[in-house]
Design an enzyme around this catalytic site. Structure first.
Site, PDB file in Angstrom:
ATOM      1  CE  LYS A   1     121.446  28.645 -52.511  1.00 57.75           C
ATOM      2  NZ  LYS A   1     121.202  28.144 -51.183  1.00 57.75           N
TER       3      LYS A   1
ATOM      4  N   GLY B   1     107.563  23.881 -42.357  1.00 58.43           N
ATOM      5  CA  GLY B   1     106.382  23.688 -41.214  1.00 58.43           C
ATOM      6  C   GLY B   1     105.878  25.056 -41.009  1.00 58.43           C
TER       7      GLY B   1
ATOM      8  N   GLY C   1     112.709  35.155 -44.347  1.00 60.88           N
ATOM      9  CA  GLY C   1     112.177  34.127 -43.633  1.00 60.88           C
ATOM     10  C   GLY C   1     112.436  34.177 -42.301  1.00 60.88           C
ATOM     11  N   GLY C   2     111.362  33.766 -41.393  1.00 62.22           N
ATOM     12  CA  GLY C   2     111.872  33.516 -40.069  1.00 62.22           C
ATOM     13  C   GLY C   2     112.160  34.644 -39.402  1.00 62.22           C
ATOM     14  CG  ASP C   3     114.506  36.920 -35.706  1.00 64.55           C
ATOM     15  OD1 ASP C   3     113.703  37.463 -35.073  1.00 64.55           O
ATOM     16  OD2 ASP C   3     115.950  37.237 -35.854  1.00 64.55           O
TER      17      ASP C   3
ATOM     18  CD  GLU D   1      84.756  49.353 -13.880  1.00 68.42           C
ATOM     19  OE1 GLU D   1      85.173  49.674 -12.677  1.00 68.42           O
ATOM     20  OE2 GLU D   1      85.419  49.576 -14.878  1.00 68.42           O
TER      21      GLU D   1
ATOM     22  CG  ASP E   1     115.535  35.927 -48.276  1.00 64.12           C
ATOM     23  OD1 ASP E   1     116.277  36.380 -49.073  1.00 64.12           O
ATOM     24  OD2 ASP E   1     116.163  35.890 -47.061  1.00 64.12           O
TER      25      ASP E   1
ATOM     26  CG  MET F   1     120.208  25.986 -43.458  1.00 61.82           C
ATOM     27  SD  MET F   1     121.223  27.351 -43.694  1.00 61.82           S
ATOM     28  CE  MET F   1     121.337  27.888 -41.918  1.00 61.82           C
TER      29      MET F   1
ATOM     30  CB  THR G   1     113.249  31.805 -35.411  1.00 60.04           C
ATOM     31  OG1 THR G   1     114.443  31.227 -36.248  1.00 60.04           O
ATOM     32  CG2 THR G   1     113.226  31.109 -34.131  1.00 60.04           C
ATOM     33  CB  ALA G   2     112.504  27.815 -39.000  1.00 63.43           C
TER      34      ALA G   2
ATOM     35  N   PRO H   1     108.022  31.678 -40.297  1.00 59.32           N
ATOM     36  CG  PRO H   1     107.007  30.108 -39.389  1.00 59.32           C
ATOM     37  CD  PRO H   1     107.262  31.597 -39.182  1.00 59.32           C
TER      38      PRO H   1
HETATM   39  C1  LIG Z   1     118.957  30.426 -44.094  1.00 61.62           C
HETATM   40  S1  LIG Z   1     117.902  29.682 -42.841  1.00 61.62           S
HETATM   41  C2  LIG Z   1     117.031  30.867 -42.406  1.00 61.62           C
HETATM   42  C3  LIG Z   1     116.301  30.772 -41.119  1.00 61.62           C
HETATM   43  C4  LIG Z   1     115.482  31.885 -40.594  1.00 61.62           C
HETATM   44  N1  LIG Z   1     116.218  33.142 -40.555  1.00 61.62           N
HETATM   45  C5  LIG Z   1     114.704  31.614 -39.636  1.00 61.62           C
HETATM   46  O1  LIG Z   1     114.672  32.453 -38.387  1.00 61.62           O
HETATM   47  O2  LIG Z   1     113.860  30.830 -39.582  1.00 61.62           O
HETATM   48  C6  LIG Z   1     117.150  28.594 -43.969  1.00 61.62           C
HETATM   49  C7  LIG Z   1     116.619  27.386 -42.998  1.00 61.62           C
HETATM   50  O3  LIG Z   1     115.494  27.591 -41.752  1.00 61.62           O
HETATM   51  C8  LIG Z   1     114.762  26.543 -41.766  1.00 61.62           C
HETATM   52  N2  LIG Z   1     113.348  26.813 -42.282  1.00 61.62           N
HETATM   53  C9  LIG Z   1     113.079  27.660 -42.634  1.00 61.62           C
HETATM   54  N3  LIG Z   1     111.763  27.895 -42.656  1.00 61.62           N
HETATM   55  C10 LIG Z   1     111.258  26.712 -42.328  1.00 61.62           C
HETATM   56  C11 LIG Z   1     110.100  25.926 -42.599  1.00 61.62           C
HETATM   57  N4  LIG Z   1     108.703  26.762 -42.508  1.00 61.62           N
HETATM   58  N5  LIG Z   1     109.981  24.775 -42.006  1.00 61.62           N
HETATM   59  C12 LIG Z   1     111.169  24.270 -41.784  1.00 61.62           C
HETATM   60  N6  LIG Z   1     112.409  24.712 -41.793  1.00 61.62           N
HETATM   61  C13 LIG Z   1     112.455  25.922 -41.961  1.00 61.62           C
HETATM   62  C14 LIG Z   1     115.292  25.298 -42.783  1.00 61.62           C
HETATM   63  O4  LIG Z   1     116.345  24.540 -41.960  1.00 61.62           O
HETATM   64  C15 LIG Z   1     116.033  26.250 -43.842  1.00 61.62           C
HETATM   65  O5  LIG Z   1     116.992  25.452 -44.364  1.00 61.62           O
END
Ligand SMILES: C[S@@+](CC[C@H](N)C(=O)[O-])C[C@H]1O[C@@H](n2cnc3c(N)ncnc32)[C@H](O)[C@@H]1O
Length: 467
Positions: free
Chosen positions: A269, A412, A300-302, A22, A247, A383, A330-331, A224
Site C-alpha cells: 500500500k 510485534g 510479511g509473516g507466512d 569414540e 509488501d 487486522m 506468522t505474526a 513478522p
Molecule cells: C494482511 S495480514 C498478513 C499476515 C501475514 N501473512 C502473517 O502471516 O503474519 C496483516 C496483518 O497481520 C498482522 N501483523 C503482521 N505483522 C505484524 C507485526 N509485526 N505485529 C503485529 N501484527 C502484525 C496485523 O494484524 C496486520 O494487520
C-alpha cells in the site's frame, strides 16, 4: 596456506585405525562414508566400537607392528602414549601409508578437516591444525548456507553432463552450466521438483538459444519483521533472486539481506492507501518469470496465513510457471513469542484460532462468535484494530467474560514493538488510548495475562514520564 587440500579416492582402499573409543569410531565414520575398507587394529578394542562396526569393518588383534599397516593407504593412530604414537606413525609410514596421529599435527602427514558431506559435493574446512574448534564453527556456518538438496543438484548435473557435452560446443558449455546453477532449473531441483526440472533441462539442451526459458516464482514468508526470524531457505532465496516483489510489512532489515543487484519492486500500500491491485501483482510475477528470472514474492509473516499466497500460487501455476512456497513465521506466533504469550498453555488454553477482523466498509467481521467465545480457547485477531469494539462486544454477548485478559501487540517482533494488556471489555479503549496504528494483533484469552507488558494505566504513566 600451510596445508594443501586434496581429496583422496578411498573407494576399496584399506584404512587402518589403531586405537579404540569414540575418537577411533569417529575417524571410522569419516572414511567409511568414502567407501574405504576399514581395519581397526590393536588388542582389547572396546565393546561399543566392536558393536558399532561388527558387520562393516575388520578387526586385527595382532601385536602392533609394521605388519598391520601392510597395504594400507591411510593410517589413523588414536593412542594416548606419545612415544607409542610416534613409533606406530613411523611403522605405518614405512609400510607406505599416509599417517594421521590424532591431535598431533607434528607427527602427521595429513590432518582431517571439518567436513560438510552432500554426496558428490564435499566442503572441507581446515585451520591447519591451529584451531579445530574454529574449523568446526565455520563448518556449521557454511552448512547452514548450503541447501540440503545440494546432493540431488550435483547428481542431476552429473546425469546431464554427457548430454550437454554432446549437444554444445566446448566454448559454450561453461556458460551453459553457469546459467544452469544460477537459474530456474537448479531452483526447481532444490525445491524438490525433479521431474519438472528434467523436462526443462531437456528443453534447454535441445534449444539452448531459445528465449522462451521460463523462470521460477518463489512465494516467500518474511516473518513478522525481525530479520533473525527469517528461515534459512528464505535467506538463500533472497540471495539468489533476480527480482523481489515485496509488501509493506517487509522490513528494511530483511531487504538488506537480498542480493545487491536484485530488482526490488514495492507492491504494498502507498501512503495514499492505494495498493497495487492483486491481479496486477500476479501479472508482474508471471511476466518477470517468463523472462527467465528467479522471482521472489516476499510477504510479511507466512504467505498462507491471511496473505493471499494461495491466490498467487493459483495464478502463477495457471500461467504454466513453476511456483514454490516457503513458509514464514506468522505474526501470531512471532508476536506471541516476542510478548511472552504462550498461545496454548496446559490447563489454561487448549486451542487457538486465528481469525481476521477485516470487514467490508463499516460492517462487522462475519465470524462464528459463539464458538469463538468458548472458554479455554485463545483467539488471535489479525487486522482487527479498527473493529476492536465490536469484536469485544460480540464475544461478551456470546458468553465470554468481560474480565477475559487481552493483549494488543503493535509492530510485534520489531524494535518498535508496543504491547498493552487489559480486560476484554476495555479492548476498544486500549486500542484508542494506546494510539495503535501500525500492524497489530489482538490476543484474547486467559493466556494474554502472561504478556510482558504494561497495563494501559502503566503505559500512560510511562509515556508521561518519557514526555
Ligand atoms: C494482511 S495480514 C498478513 C499476515 C501475514 N501473512 C502473517 O502471516 O503474519 C496483516 C496483518 O497481520 C498482522 N501483523 C503482521 N505483522 C505484524 C507485526 N509485526 N505485529 C503485529 N501484527 C502484525 C496485523 O494484524 C496486520 O494487520
Amino acid at each position: 596456506m600451510k596445508l594443501f587440500p586434496a581429496f583422496h579416492d578411498l573407494a576399496g582402499k584399506t584404512v587402518v585405525i589403531v586405537g579404540s573409543g569414540e575418537v577411533a569410531s569417529r575417524k571410522g565414520r569419516l572414511v567409511a562414508a568414502a567407501g574405504a575398507r576399514l581395519v581397526f587394529a590393536g588388542a582389547g578394542l572396546d565393546r561399543d566400537l566392536v558393536e558399532e562396526w561388527r558387520d562393516r569393518a575388520e578387526f586385527d588383534a595382532r601385536a602392533l607392528s609394521a605388519k598391520i599397516f601392510e597395504g594400507a593407504a591411510l593410517a589413523f593412530i588414536c593412542v594416548d602414549d606419545e612415544g607409542e604414537a610416534a613409533r606406530l606413525a613411523r611403522a605405518a609410514r614405512a609400510a607406505g601409508a599416509a599417517v594421521n596421529v590424532v591431535d598431533r599435527p607434528d607427527l602427521s602427514d595429513f590432518i582431517t578437516p571439518s567436513i560438510i558431506d552432500r554426496g558428490d559435493v564435499v566442503v572441507a574446512v581446515s585451520t591447519g591444525g591451529a584451531a579445530p574448534v574454529l574449523g568446526r564453527r565455520l563448518r556449521e556456518k557454511i552448512e547452514a548456507l548450503l541447501p540440503k538438496r545440494l546432493t540431488a543438484l550435483a547428481a542431476f548435473a552429473k546425469s546431464f553432463r554427457s548430454a550437454v557435452a554432446s549437444r554444445l560446443p566446448v566454448a559454450r558449455r561453461r556458460a551453459f552450466w553457469e546459467s544452469f546453477f544460477d537459474g530456474p532449473i537448479a531452483h526447481r531441483i532444490l525445491s524438490g521438483d525433479e521431474s519438472g526440472a528434467r523436462e526443462a533441462m531437456i528443453e534447454a539442451i535441445n534449444h539452448p538459444l531459445s528465449d522462451q526459458a521460463v523462470g521460477v516464482v518463489h512465494i516467500v514468508g518474511a516473518g513478522p519483521g525481525d530479520p533473525d526470524l527469517l528461515t534459512l531457505k528464505a535467506l538463500r532465496l533472497l540471495q539468489s533472486a533476480d527480482v523481489i516483489l515485496y509488501d509493506r510489512l517487509v522490513s528494511d532489515g530483511i531487504l538488506d539481506l537480498a542480493r545487491r543487484d536484485a530488482l526490488r519492486l514495492y507492491v504494498g500500500k502507498a501512503r495514499s492507501g492505494h495498493a497495487v491491485p492483486q491481479a496486477e501483482i500476479e501479472q508482474r510475477l508471471i511476466e518477470h518469470a517468463r523472462l527467465g528470472r528467479i522471482v521472489v514474492r516476499l510477504k510479511g509473516g507466512d504467505p498462507f496465513v491471511f496473505g493471499r499466497g494461495g491466490e498467487e500460487v493459483d495464478a502463477v501455476r495457471a500461467a504454466g510457471v513453476p511456483v514454490f512456497v516457503t513458509p514464514g513465521v506468522t505474526a501470531a506466533t512471532g508476536c506471541a513469542a516476542a510478548a511472552g504469550v504462550p498461545l496454548t498453555h496446559r490447563g489454561v488454553s487448549q486451542a487457538v484460532t486465528f481469525v481476521t477482523g477485516h470487514a467490508k466498509g463499516n460492517g462487522e467481521p462475519e465470524l462464528d462468535w459463539r464458538s469463538l467465545a468458548t472458554l479455554g480457547h485463545t483467539l488471535v485477531v489479525y487486522m482487527g484494530v479498527a473493529k476492536a469494539d465490536v469484536i469485544a462486544r460480540r464475544l461478551i454477548e456470546n458468553g465470554r467474560a468481560k474480565s477475559t485478559p487481552v493483549a494488543v501487540i503493535e509492530n510485534g517482533a520489531t524494535d518498535r514493538q508496543k504491547v498493552l494488556k487489559g480486560a476484554l471489555t476495555d479492548l476498544g479503549s486500549i486500542v484508542r488510548a494506546g494510539d495503535i496504528k501500525g500492524p497489530a494483533l489482538l490476543i484474547i484469552g486467559e493466556v494474554a495475562a502472561k504478556a510482558n507488558s504494561e497495563t494501559l494505566a502503566d503505559f500512560a504513566r510511562i509515556e508521561r514520564l518519557a514526555a
